[in-house]
Motif scaffolding. Structure first.
Motif, PDB file in Angstrom:
ATOM      1  N   LEU A  56      76.158  91.751  61.173  1.00  0.00           N
ATOM      2  CA  LEU A  56      76.649  91.777  59.797  1.00  0.00           C
ATOM      3  C   LEU A  56      77.064  90.402  59.298  1.00  0.00           C
ATOM      4  O   LEU A  56      77.398  90.252  58.123  1.00  0.00           O
ATOM      5  CB  LEU A  56      77.837  92.751  59.695  1.00  0.00           C
ATOM      6  N   LEU A  57      77.041  89.434  60.191  1.00  0.00           N
ATOM      7  CA  LEU A  57      77.426  88.070  59.837  1.00  0.00           C
ATOM      8  C   LEU A  57      76.509  87.112  60.586  1.00  0.00           C
ATOM      9  O   LEU A  57      76.311  87.246  61.795  1.00  0.00           O
ATOM     10  CB  LEU A  57      78.896  87.815  60.218  1.00  0.00           C
ATOM     11  N   SER A  58      75.950  86.137  59.866  1.00  0.00           N
ATOM     12  CA  SER A  58      75.040  85.180  60.488  1.00  0.00           C
ATOM     13  C   SER A  58      75.781  84.271  61.460  1.00  0.00           C
ATOM     14  O   SER A  58      77.017  84.186  61.445  1.00  0.00           O
ATOM     15  CB  SER A  58      74.364  84.325  59.418  1.00  0.00           C
ATOM     16  N   GLN A  59      75.011  83.561  62.289  1.00  0.00           N
ATOM     17  CA  GLN A  59      75.615  82.609  63.218  1.00  0.00           C
ATOM     18  C   GLN A  59      76.386  81.534  62.464  1.00  0.00           C
ATOM     19  O   GLN A  59      77.501  81.175  62.836  1.00  0.00           O
ATOM     20  CB  GLN A  59      74.536  81.972  64.095  1.00  0.00           C
ATOM     21  N   THR A  60      75.807  81.045  61.380  1.00  0.00           N
ATOM     22  CA  THR A  60      76.486  80.037  60.567  1.00  0.00           C
ATOM     23  C   THR A  60      77.727  80.627  59.909  1.00  0.00           C
ATOM     24  O   THR A  60      78.772  79.976  59.843  1.00  0.00           O
ATOM     25  CB  THR A  60      75.540  79.478  59.490  1.00  0.00           C
ATOM     26  N   GLY A  61      77.628  81.865  59.447  1.00  0.00           N
ATOM     27  CA  GLY A  61      78.769  82.527  58.827  1.00  0.00           C
ATOM     28  C   GLY A  61      79.917  82.707  59.785  1.00  0.00           C
ATOM     29  O   GLY A  61      81.082  82.734  59.371  1.00  0.00           O
ATOM     30  N   PHE A  62      79.617  82.829  61.056  1.00  0.00           N
ATOM     31  CA  PHE A  62      80.653  82.940  62.090  1.00  0.00           C
ATOM     32  C   PHE A  62      81.195  81.573  62.482  1.00  0.00           C
ATOM     33  O   PHE A  62      82.414  81.375  62.603  1.00  0.00           O
ATOM     34  CB  PHE A  62      80.074  83.650  63.315  1.00  0.00           C
ATOM     35  N   ARG A  63      80.288  80.607  62.656  1.00  0.00           N
ATOM     36  CA  ARG A  63      80.708  79.300  63.170  1.00  0.00           C
ATOM     37  C   ARG A  63      81.388  78.415  62.131  1.00  0.00           C
ATOM     38  O   ARG A  63      82.230  77.585  62.481  1.00  0.00           O
ATOM     39  CB  ARG A  63      79.493  78.568  63.750  1.00  0.00           C
ATOM     40  N   GLU A  64      81.035  78.576  60.865  1.00  0.00           N
ATOM     41  CA  GLU A  64      81.608  77.695  59.844  1.00  0.00           C
ATOM     42  C   GLU A  64      83.122  77.841  59.720  1.00  0.00           C
ATOM     43  O   GLU A  64      83.845  76.835  59.771  1.00  0.00           O
ATOM     44  CB  GLU A  64      80.925  77.935  58.492  1.00  0.00           C
ATOM     45  N   PRO A  65      83.666  79.056  59.549  1.00  0.00           N
ATOM     46  CA  PRO A  65      85.131  79.160  59.492  1.00  0.00           C
ATOM     47  C   PRO A  65      85.799  78.776  60.806  1.00  0.00           C
ATOM     48  O   PRO A  65      86.923  78.276  60.807  1.00  0.00           O
ATOM     49  CB  PRO A  65      85.372  80.630  59.144  1.00  0.00           C
ATOM     50  N   TRP A  66      85.105  78.995  61.916  1.00  0.00           N
ATOM     51  CA  TRP A  66      85.641  78.594  63.228  1.00  0.00           C
ATOM     52  C   TRP A  66      85.890  77.086  63.234  1.00  0.00           C
ATOM     53  O   TRP A  66      86.975  76.625  63.623  1.00  0.00           O
ATOM     54  CB  TRP A  66      84.634  78.982  64.317  1.00  0.00           C
ATOM     55  N   ALA A  67      84.891  76.323  62.792  1.00  0.00           N
ATOM     56  CA  ALA A  67      85.027  74.865  62.760  1.00  0.00           C
ATOM     57  C   ALA A  67      86.071  74.425  61.740  1.00  0.00           C
ATOM     58  O   ALA A  67      86.857  73.503  61.988  1.00  0.00           O
ATOM     59  CB  ALA A  67      83.679  74.229  62.434  1.00  0.00           C
ATOM     60  N   ALA A  68      86.093  75.084  60.584  1.00  0.00           N
ATOM     61  CA  ALA A  68      87.039  74.718  59.522  1.00  0.00           C
ATOM     62  C   ALA A  68      88.474  74.984  59.940  1.00  0.00           C
ATOM     63  O   ALA A  68      89.375  74.160  59.695  1.00  0.00           O
ATOM     64  CB  ALA A  68      86.709  75.486  58.250  1.00  0.00           C
ATOM     65  N   ASN A  69      88.704  76.114  60.593  1.00  0.00           N
ATOM     66  CA  ASN A  69      90.068  76.527  60.907  1.00  0.00           C
ATOM     67  C   ASN A  69      90.661  75.846  62.132  1.00  0.00           C
ATOM     68  O   ASN A  69      91.835  76.053  62.447  1.00  0.00           O
ATOM     69  CB  ASN A  69      90.124  78.048  61.062  1.00  0.00           C
ATOM     70  N   LEU A  70      89.887  74.998  62.794  1.00  0.00           N
ATOM     71  CA  LEU A  70      90.480  74.151  63.832  1.00  0.00           C
ATOM     72  C   LEU A  70      91.539  73.245  63.222  1.00  0.00           C
ATOM     73  O   LEU A  70      92.454  72.784  63.908  1.00  0.00           O
ATOM     74  CB  LEU A  70      89.399  73.304  64.511  1.00  0.00           C
ATOM     75  N   GLY A  71      91.404  73.013  61.896  1.00  0.00           N
ATOM     76  CA  GLY A  71      92.396  72.196  61.193  1.00  0.00           C
ATOM     77  C   GLY A  71      93.788  72.783  61.225  1.00  0.00           C
ATOM     78  O   GLY A  71      94.778  72.063  61.027  1.00  0.00           O
ATOM     79  N   TRP A  72      93.902  74.071  61.482  1.00  0.00           N
ATOM     80  CA  TRP A  72      95.226  74.699  61.588  1.00  0.00           C
ATOM     81  C   TRP A  72      96.046  74.045  62.705  1.00  0.00           C
ATOM     82  O   TRP A  72      97.272  73.952  62.600  1.00  0.00           O
ATOM     83  CB  TRP A  72      95.089  76.188  61.911  1.00  0.00           C
ATOM     84  N   PHE A  73      95.359  73.621  63.767  1.00  0.00           N
ATOM     85  CA  PHE A  73      96.065  73.107  64.940  1.00  0.00           C
ATOM     86  C   PHE A  73      96.673  71.730  64.709  1.00  0.00           C
ATOM     87  O   PHE A  73      97.725  71.405  65.266  1.00  0.00           O
ATOM     88  CB  PHE A  73      95.122  73.080  66.153  1.00  0.00           C
ATOM     89  N   PHE A  74      96.011  70.886  63.914  1.00  0.00           N
ATOM     90  CA  PHE A  74      96.569  69.541  63.700  1.00  0.00           C
ATOM     91  C   PHE A  74      97.143  69.367  62.293  1.00  0.00           C
ATOM     92  O   PHE A  74      97.417  68.253  61.858  1.00  0.00           O
ATOM     93  CB  PHE A  74      95.549  68.443  64.034  1.00  0.00           C
ATOM     94  N   ARG A  75      97.354  70.473  61.600  1.00  0.00           N
ATOM     95  CA  ARG A  75      98.001  70.417  60.280  1.00  0.00           C
ATOM     96  C   ARG A  75      99.403  69.813  60.420  1.00  0.00           C
ATOM     97  O   ARG A  75     100.173  70.146  61.326  1.00  0.00           O
ATOM     98  CB  ARG A  75      98.100  71.831  59.696  1.00  0.00           C
TER      99      ARG A  75
END
Length: 226
Positions: A56-75
């Protein structure tokens, strides 16, 4: 100035056996920090993972928020404070986990005088640190927003993934005044999320390719280096 011959390399899976995101998360986990962020990250992305596995979700659709939300850790960190994350990820997490065949190929291109570019969805500062360690000329990654000298946790532009790998790479080369002979250049990657980067050169190579990229490479007659 004549156009340069270049070699473009993906990072995770291509140059390394381990994942950048795991290094960033483990940096904080080993220090007992960002525990709430850790559980929030896994809870959110576990749902996306299930949707991806269900088709129901493409590989890019899964990986893109994963990469973006790594920013939560160094916010909230300054660029200088965040340098410790990049250094630990590369010097400790990657230690003993480099793909030896990829490093050999990288060295061969270096000896030829080719322009070497790292292209990754990982945070751009980490990519620049990797490029520096490996003697590469440029790194194109995901830029994160800064406000008052501190990371906000948000992506500045867009995650450097899928089609944007080719778009952002060509933009960065233009901004740097580097003219590349793409037809004479090479690109190395391990997954279908890197197709746009592979398609922009005359010599695309599936390097340490996964089970999804290999059939595509075979169908298109691309080189495959296991």
């Amino acid at each position: 100035m004549s156009a340069r011959t270049a070699a473009f390399f993906d990072l995770d899976g291509t140059l390394t056996k381990v994942r950048t995101w795991a290094g960033i998360i483990n940096f904080f986990k080993e220090r007992g920090e960002k525990r709430f962020t850790y559980y929030r990250f896994w809870s959110y992305h576990s749902i996306l993972y299930l949707l991806h596995k269900a088709g129901l979700l493409s590989q890019t659709g899964f990986r893109e928020p994963w990469a973006a939300n790594l920013g939560w850790f160094f916010r909230g960190m300054t660029e200088q404070e965040a340098e410790a994350i990049w250094q630990w990820t590369v010097d400790d997490h990657f230690k003993g986990n480099w793909q030896e065949n990829a490093l050999k190929i990288l060295e061969e291109h270096k000896q030829k005088g080719d322009f070497l570019v790292l292209v990754s969805a990982s945070p751009a500062p980490l990519g620049r640190y990797v490029a520096g360690k490996l003697g590469m000329d440029m790194a194109v990654g995901t830029e994160f927003e800064l406000k008052d000298g501190r990371f906000t946790g948000k992506v500045k532009e867009q995650v450097n993934i899928a089609d944007r790998k080719a778009i952002l790479t060509t933009q960065r080369l233009t901004e740097a005044g580097i003219e590349v002979d793409f037809a004479a250049s090479s690109a190395y990657a391990d997954a279908p999320g890197d197709l746009a980067m592979l398609e922009m050169v005359g010599r695309p190579v599936a390097l340490n390719g996964d089970e999804l990229l290999l059939p595509i490479a075979e169908e298109r007659g691309w080189e495959h280096i296991p």
